[in-house]
Design a protein around this motif. Sequence first.
Motif, PDB file in Angstrom:
ATOM      1  N   VAL A   1       0.838  -1.205   0.000  1.00  0.00           N
ATOM      2  CA  VAL A   1       0.000   0.000   0.000  1.00  0.00           C
ATOM      3  C   VAL A   1       0.872   1.254   0.000  1.00  0.00           C
ATOM      4  O   VAL A   1       0.613   2.216  -0.722  1.00  0.00           O
ATOM      5  CB  VAL A   1      -0.959  -0.022   1.214  1.00  0.00           C
ATOM      6  CG1 VAL A   1      -1.693   1.303   1.331  1.00  0.00           C
ATOM      7  CG2 VAL A   1      -1.949  -1.164   1.079  1.00  0.00           C
ATOM      8  N   SER A   2       1.944   1.246   0.782  1.00  0.00           N
ATOM      9  CA  SER A   2       2.762   2.460   0.840  1.00  0.00           C
ATOM     10  C   SER A   2       3.480   2.689  -0.478  1.00  0.00           C
ATOM     11  O   SER A   2       3.672   3.835  -0.894  1.00  0.00           O
ATOM     12  CB  SER A   2       3.737   2.396   2.009  1.00  0.00           C
ATOM     13  OG  SER A   2       4.883   1.692   1.655  1.00  0.00           O
TER      14      SER A   2
ATOM     15  N   ILE B   1       0.896   4.293  -2.672  1.00  0.00           N
ATOM     16  CA  ILE B   1       0.689   5.699  -2.306  1.00  0.00           C
ATOM     17  C   ILE B   1       1.854   6.555  -2.781  1.00  0.00           C
ATOM     18  O   ILE B   1       1.674   7.633  -3.353  1.00  0.00           O
ATOM     19  CB  ILE B   1       0.509   5.832  -0.774  1.00  0.00           C
ATOM     20  CG1 ILE B   1      -0.830   5.199  -0.375  1.00  0.00           C
ATOM     21  CG2 ILE B   1       0.548   7.290  -0.348  1.00  0.00           C
ATOM     22  CD1 ILE B   1      -1.061   5.162   1.118  1.00  0.00           C
ATOM     23  N   MET B   2       3.078   6.058  -2.570  1.00  0.00           N
ATOM     24  CA  MET B   2       4.249   6.833  -3.015  1.00  0.00           C
ATOM     25  C   MET B   2       4.240   7.056  -4.514  1.00  0.00           C
ATOM     26  O   MET B   2       4.735   8.066  -5.000  1.00  0.00           O
ATOM     27  CB  MET B   2       5.538   6.093  -2.622  1.00  0.00           C
ATOM     28  CG  MET B   2       5.984   6.355  -1.191  1.00  0.00           C
ATOM     29  SD  MET B   2       7.354   5.290  -0.753  1.00  0.00           S
ATOM     30  CE  MET B   2       8.705   6.098  -1.594  1.00  0.00           C
TER      31      MET B   2
ATOM     32  N   ALA C   1      10.990  14.592  -5.389  1.00  0.00           N
ATOM     33  CA  ALA C   1      11.438  15.877  -4.863  1.00  0.00           C
ATOM     34  C   ALA C   1      12.087  16.706  -5.967  1.00  0.00           C
ATOM     35  O   ALA C   1      12.828  16.183  -6.789  1.00  0.00           O
ATOM     36  CB  ALA C   1      12.425  15.645  -3.725  1.00  0.00           C
TER      37      ALA C   1
ATOM     38  N   PHE D   1      16.490  20.461  -2.085  1.00  0.00           N
ATOM     39  CA  PHE D   1      15.336  19.696  -2.550  1.00  0.00           C
ATOM     40  C   PHE D   1      14.111  20.049  -1.718  1.00  0.00           C
ATOM     41  O   PHE D   1      14.200  20.248  -0.511  1.00  0.00           O
ATOM     42  CB  PHE D   1      15.612  18.201  -2.414  1.00  0.00           C
ATOM     43  CG  PHE D   1      16.361  17.628  -3.572  1.00  0.00           C
ATOM     44  CD1 PHE D   1      15.754  17.512  -4.808  1.00  0.00           C
ATOM     45  CD2 PHE D   1      17.671  17.202  -3.430  1.00  0.00           C
ATOM     46  CE1 PHE D   1      16.445  16.968  -5.878  1.00  0.00           C
ATOM     47  CE2 PHE D   1      18.367  16.670  -4.494  1.00  0.00           C
ATOM     48  CZ  PHE D   1      17.752  16.554  -5.719  1.00  0.00           C
ATOM     49  N   VAL D   2      12.961  20.114  -2.385  1.00  0.00           N
ATOM     50  CA  VAL D   2      11.709  20.273  -1.662  1.00  0.00           C
ATOM     51  C   VAL D   2      10.773  19.147  -2.086  1.00  0.00           C
ATOM     52  O   VAL D   2      10.825  18.678  -3.217  1.00  0.00           O
ATOM     53  CB  VAL D   2      11.038  21.635  -1.948  1.00  0.00           C
ATOM     54  CG1 VAL D   2      11.750  22.732  -1.205  1.00  0.00           C
ATOM     55  CG2 VAL D   2      11.023  21.917  -3.436  1.00  0.00           C
ATOM     56  N   ALA D   3       9.910  18.732  -1.147  1.00  0.00           N
ATOM     57  CA  ALA D   3       8.995  17.630  -1.428  1.00  0.00           C
ATOM     58  C   ALA D   3       8.127  17.973  -2.625  1.00  0.00           C
ATOM     59  O   ALA D   3       7.766  19.136  -2.843  1.00  0.00           O
ATOM     60  CB  ALA D   3       8.128  17.359  -0.203  1.00  0.00           C
TER      61      ALA D   3
ATOM     62  N   CYS E   1       8.514  12.902 -20.187  1.00  0.00           N
ATOM     63  CA  CYS E   1       9.408  13.456 -19.187  1.00  0.00           C
ATOM     64  C   CYS E   1       9.020  14.900 -18.910  1.00  0.00           C
ATOM     65  O   CYS E   1       8.673  15.631 -19.827  1.00  0.00           O
ATOM     66  CB  CYS E   1      10.855  13.418 -19.663  1.00  0.00           C
ATOM     67  SG  CYS E   1      11.625  11.818 -19.431  1.00  0.00           S
TER      68      CYS E   1
ATOM     69  N   ARG F   1      17.634   5.036  -7.553  1.00  0.00           N
ATOM     70  CA  ARG F   1      18.743   5.951  -7.298  1.00  0.00           C
ATOM     71  C   ARG F   1      18.431   7.354  -7.799  1.00  0.00           C
ATOM     72  O   ARG F   1      19.106   8.301  -7.450  1.00  0.00           O
ATOM     73  CB  ARG F   1      20.013   5.427  -7.979  1.00  0.00           C
ATOM     74  CG  ARG F   1      20.312   4.022  -7.524  1.00  0.00           C
ATOM     75  CD  ARG F   1      21.776   3.709  -7.418  1.00  0.00           C
ATOM     76  NE  ARG F   1      21.927   2.522  -6.580  1.00  0.00           N
ATOM     77  CZ  ARG F   1      22.033   1.283  -7.067  1.00  0.00           C
ATOM     78  NH1 ARG F   1      22.054   1.080  -8.358  1.00  0.00           N
ATOM     79  NH2 ARG F   1      22.140   0.268  -6.247  1.00  0.00           N
ATOM     80  N   GLN F   2      17.427   7.494  -8.664  1.00  0.00           N
ATOM     81  CA  GLN F   2      17.123   8.828  -9.202  1.00  0.00           C
ATOM     82  C   GLN F   2      15.901   9.451  -8.550  1.00  0.00           C
ATOM     83  O   GLN F   2      15.751  10.661  -8.550  1.00  0.00           O
ATOM     84  CB  GLN F   2      16.909   8.742 -10.712  1.00  0.00           C
ATOM     85  CG  GLN F   2      18.131   8.229 -11.435  1.00  0.00           C
ATOM     86  CD  GLN F   2      18.027   8.385 -12.926  1.00  0.00           C
ATOM     87  OE1 GLN F   2      17.131   9.050 -13.430  1.00  0.00           O
ATOM     88  NE2 GLN F   2      18.929   7.762 -13.643  1.00  0.00           N
TER      89      GLN F   2
ATOM     90  N   PHE G   1      12.524   8.123  -5.689  1.00  0.00           N
ATOM     91  CA  PHE G   1      11.775   7.015  -5.100  1.00  0.00           C
ATOM     92  C   PHE G   1      10.377   6.869  -5.685  1.00  0.00           C
ATOM     93  O   PHE G   1       9.880   5.781  -5.874  1.00  0.00           O
ATOM     94  CB  PHE G   1      11.629   7.214  -3.596  1.00  0.00           C
ATOM     95  CG  PHE G   1      12.860   6.842  -2.842  1.00  0.00           C
ATOM     96  CD1 PHE G   1      13.324   5.542  -2.879  1.00  0.00           C
ATOM     97  CD2 PHE G   1      13.547   7.779  -2.105  1.00  0.00           C
ATOM     98  CE1 PHE G   1      14.459   5.191  -2.183  1.00  0.00           C
ATOM     99  CE2 PHE G   1      14.690   7.439  -1.417  1.00  0.00           C
ATOM    100  CZ  PHE G   1      15.143   6.143  -1.458  1.00  0.00           C
ATOM    101  N   ASN G   2       9.747   8.019  -5.931  1.00  0.00           N
ATOM    102  CA  ASN G   2       8.324   7.936  -6.234  1.00  0.00           C
ATOM    103  C   ASN G   2       8.067   7.380  -7.625  1.00  0.00           C
ATOM    104  O   ASN G   2       7.169   6.564  -7.809  1.00  0.00           O
ATOM    105  CB  ASN G   2       7.669   9.295  -6.041  1.00  0.00           C
ATOM    106  CG  ASN G   2       7.727   9.720  -4.584  1.00  0.00           C
ATOM    107  OD1 ASN G   2       7.649   8.875  -3.700  1.00  0.00           O
ATOM    108  ND2 ASN G   2       7.898  11.000  -4.325  1.00  0.00           N
TER     109      ASN G   2
ATOM    110  N   ALA H   1       0.700   3.331   6.007  1.00  0.00           N
ATOM    111  CA  ALA H   1       1.349   3.971   4.881  1.00  0.00           C
ATOM    112  C   ALA H   1       1.271   5.477   5.024  1.00  0.00           C
ATOM    113  O   ALA H   1       2.203   6.208   4.697  1.00  0.00           O
ATOM    114  CB  ALA H   1       0.698   3.524   3.592  1.00  0.00           C
TER     115      ALA H   1
ATOM    116  N   GLY I   1       9.481  12.687   1.317  1.00  0.00           N
ATOM    117  CA  GLY I   1       9.798  13.823   0.455  1.00  0.00           C
ATOM    118  C   GLY I   1      11.285  14.076   0.362  1.00  0.00           C
ATOM    119  O   GLY I   1      11.807  14.393  -0.684  1.00  0.00           O
TER     120      GLY I   1
ATOM    121  N   SER J   1      13.259  16.464   1.871  1.00  0.00           N
ATOM    122  CA  SER J   1      13.800  17.687   2.431  1.00  0.00           C
ATOM    123  C   SER J   1      13.227  17.968   3.807  1.00  0.00           C
ATOM    124  O   SER J   1      12.025  18.031   3.991  1.00  0.00           O
ATOM    125  CB  SER J   1      13.485  18.855   1.509  1.00  0.00           C
ATOM    126  OG  SER J   1      13.475  20.048   2.253  1.00  0.00           O
TER     127      SER J   1
ATOM    128  N   ALA K   1      22.115  18.870  -1.216  1.00  0.00           N
ATOM    129  CA  ALA K   1      20.837  19.444  -1.639  1.00  0.00           C
ATOM    130  C   ALA K   1      19.676  18.843  -0.863  1.00  0.00           C
ATOM    131  O   ALA K   1      18.608  19.437  -0.765  1.00  0.00           O
ATOM    132  CB  ALA K   1      20.630  19.227  -3.132  1.00  0.00           C
TER     133      ALA K   1
ATOM    134  N   PRO L   1      22.893  10.938 -10.596  1.00  0.00           N
ATOM    135  CA  PRO L   1      22.564   9.619 -11.162  1.00  0.00           C
ATOM    136  C   PRO L   1      21.905   9.710 -12.538  1.00  0.00           C
ATOM    137  O   PRO L   1      22.198   8.909 -13.425  1.00  0.00           O
ATOM    138  CB  PRO L   1      21.603   9.021 -10.132  1.00  0.00           C
ATOM    139  CG  PRO L   1      21.950   9.691  -8.854  1.00  0.00           C
ATOM    140  CD  PRO L   1      22.344  11.087  -9.236  1.00  0.00           C
TER     141      PRO L   1
END
Lengths: 307, 424
Positions: free
Chosen positions: A18-19, A22-23, A29, A38-40, A57, A262-263, A265-266, B20, B28, B30, B116, B389
């Motif tokens: 589930v997580s 959701i992600m 970011a 970085f900001v969310a 993209c 690595r680039q 998560f979401n 979750a 996020g 940051s 960052a 990356p």
Amino acid sequence: MIVPTGILLAVVIGYPVVSAVIMSFQKDAGLDKATGLFVAGGFAGLANYSHWFLQQCTTAAGTGPCPPGNIGAVFWESIGNTLFFTVVTVILETVIGVWMAIIMNRNFRGRALVRAAILVPWAIPTAVTAKLWYFIFDYNGILNHVLGTNIIWTAGEWSSRFAIVIADTWKTTPFMALLILAGLQLIPEEVYEAASMDGASTVQRFFRITLPLVRPALMVAVLFRVLDALRMYDLPAILTGGGGGTGNATTTLSILVVQQIRQGFNSASALSTITFLLVFLVAFVFVRFFGANVVQTQAAQQKGELK
Amino acid sequence: MKTRRLAAVAGIAVIGLALAGCSGGSSGGSSGGGDASKGLTSRGPITYVQGKDNSNVVRPLIAKWNSAHPSEKVTFKEQSDQADQQHDDLVQHFQAKDANYDVVDVDVVWTAEFAAKSWLTPLTGKMKIDTSSLLPSTVATATYNKTLFAAPQTSDGGLLYYRSDLVKTPPKTWDEMMSDCSIAKKNGIGCYAGQFAKYEGLTVNASEAINGSGGSILGKDGSTPTVDSSAAKKGLQNLVDAFKDGNIPAEAITYQEEQGRTAFEAGKLLFLRNWPYVYSLAKTDGSSKVKTTFGIAPLPGADGVGASTLGGHNAAISVYSKHKATAHDFLEFLESNETQKFFATQGSLAPVVASLYTDPTLVKQLPYLPTLLTSIQSAVPRPVTPFYPAVTAAIQDNTYAALKGSKTVDEALKDMQAAIKAAG
């Protein structure tokens, strides 16, 4: 008993799935140009999914097709590779596995030794297998030496895929053979005797008796291998690094997921959700339409649905 | 019965969603602006995190520190020897805001990303360290957004290994090296190889080709791609042409550091681009056929010394560290001449202190140091970007396609430019 089990299942199975889902609806970011931090990203809607399926993209300039070199552009190629490996290796492993199982099912001197020996490739960890075949397929490796060729196995488009197929077949055919052997041993000898009495040929006996009766065991074995092959990671990752051809000839979905983690998560979550759905769909089709019933219920057994 | 089962399923789903939901906020990345200013004057035991200590340099160093600072002991947490795994391990601990990772060893290409994400303590104010004696290019790798976020710890630069029995004077330019390839042909061996398999080493080699002929990957602002210039084109074209006419043997498309080293030590290569670690191995390996018949030179460029890609590691203080004052002192300890000398002699790690490269006793022990200094002085760091990356993937993918001839150099650079732009 049921409630604690339910809670345990929710925590160890439900929560990660589930997580991840959701992600997958969150934006990765982004960089705040003013601070360099970085900001969310916030809610993304279906953007992560359209990134993969439509290869879109998002850049500062807007949304457009992913350029080659962005891993979003590799999505369909990696789907193709994954399906290719799945279909080819499972067919090869099934055919050779049935053959091996039939041999092992006969009575001959040293049968126990052959059965034990055949398990060796399956007992070796995949990472070790991959490294082993890496040395075999190396340019200065054993294979080129034996064949007297100068093929750069891990760099060509088809030779690199071929290398993966060979290594995977070598490694997992014993697993197939053993599962099928277990099914073969359930077939009573009398059935064959009766068939010979009626004048059935070897070929007829195989297709009319062996295959139908071993089918439940065979389907389960195929299902396990298909699910395994659909999420193949370690073998190509070590053997070819996902390379070959123009650079991505052996990139599977799972390799792509790890590259994407690595680039960001979401968008990796979206990709792993896609992989999950693909595996789930295939498993569903197998159980629903091919009767690969892994968890047999007592009721079904009593009704004699399987034998 | 049916409704109860349904309720159970619904219950499981709700629990899953609730769990979750709890984690949703922390994914996020940051946060922690406040953590950076906490514990700046606090002292106490700390942990130092680094990848596998192959040449046993870290343990004796920490033992030395601990005997001098009994109340501020350092514990060594050793990671795996795989760079990717080290990176992932650090990311996971930072995301969990783990206060037990005080000082972390970061590859030069990770520094910008971690900075960052607000995971590294800026080395300003009380945390300031003196960088005046260090090689400027190493300081550049630790600097993001005009702020120093890490202390350069070790450096690395590419060297050209050549067969001194076949080539009397090493080539100074790429064209000279290519004209020496006739010697290789006469002797039936390969001419030149670097690291051309599709992995980080390809980014290193492609950057050297591009930078060495006067091009660049990112512009001065650190984010605009500049690989579509004619100078960059010339650099990449050099590599592609060398592959095409066999000056780089075809199998080099699968070479990482080790395959190239083995080929060179077996006497199958005239020139090899590799890191300094090869030097002592080629001199001492039992299987090495070139023990006494090889030399080293700076990498060749368009007209003179080429532009090596800078390797190496930095040490940084986690913002979640509770004892930043101790961590700061430990960074200065890593930076000290004595530690740097120990790194060089014990672990063959290139120092970041400029003066050590001309230290007579050290040079006697490590004869490659002056050549390495030339290499590092003209070295170019890989792009300092938090999106590294994606940038390195863009470079690898398109360079590989060009080397294999499935794309023209023009197409490859156009795609590379677009893919770096799409990186963020």
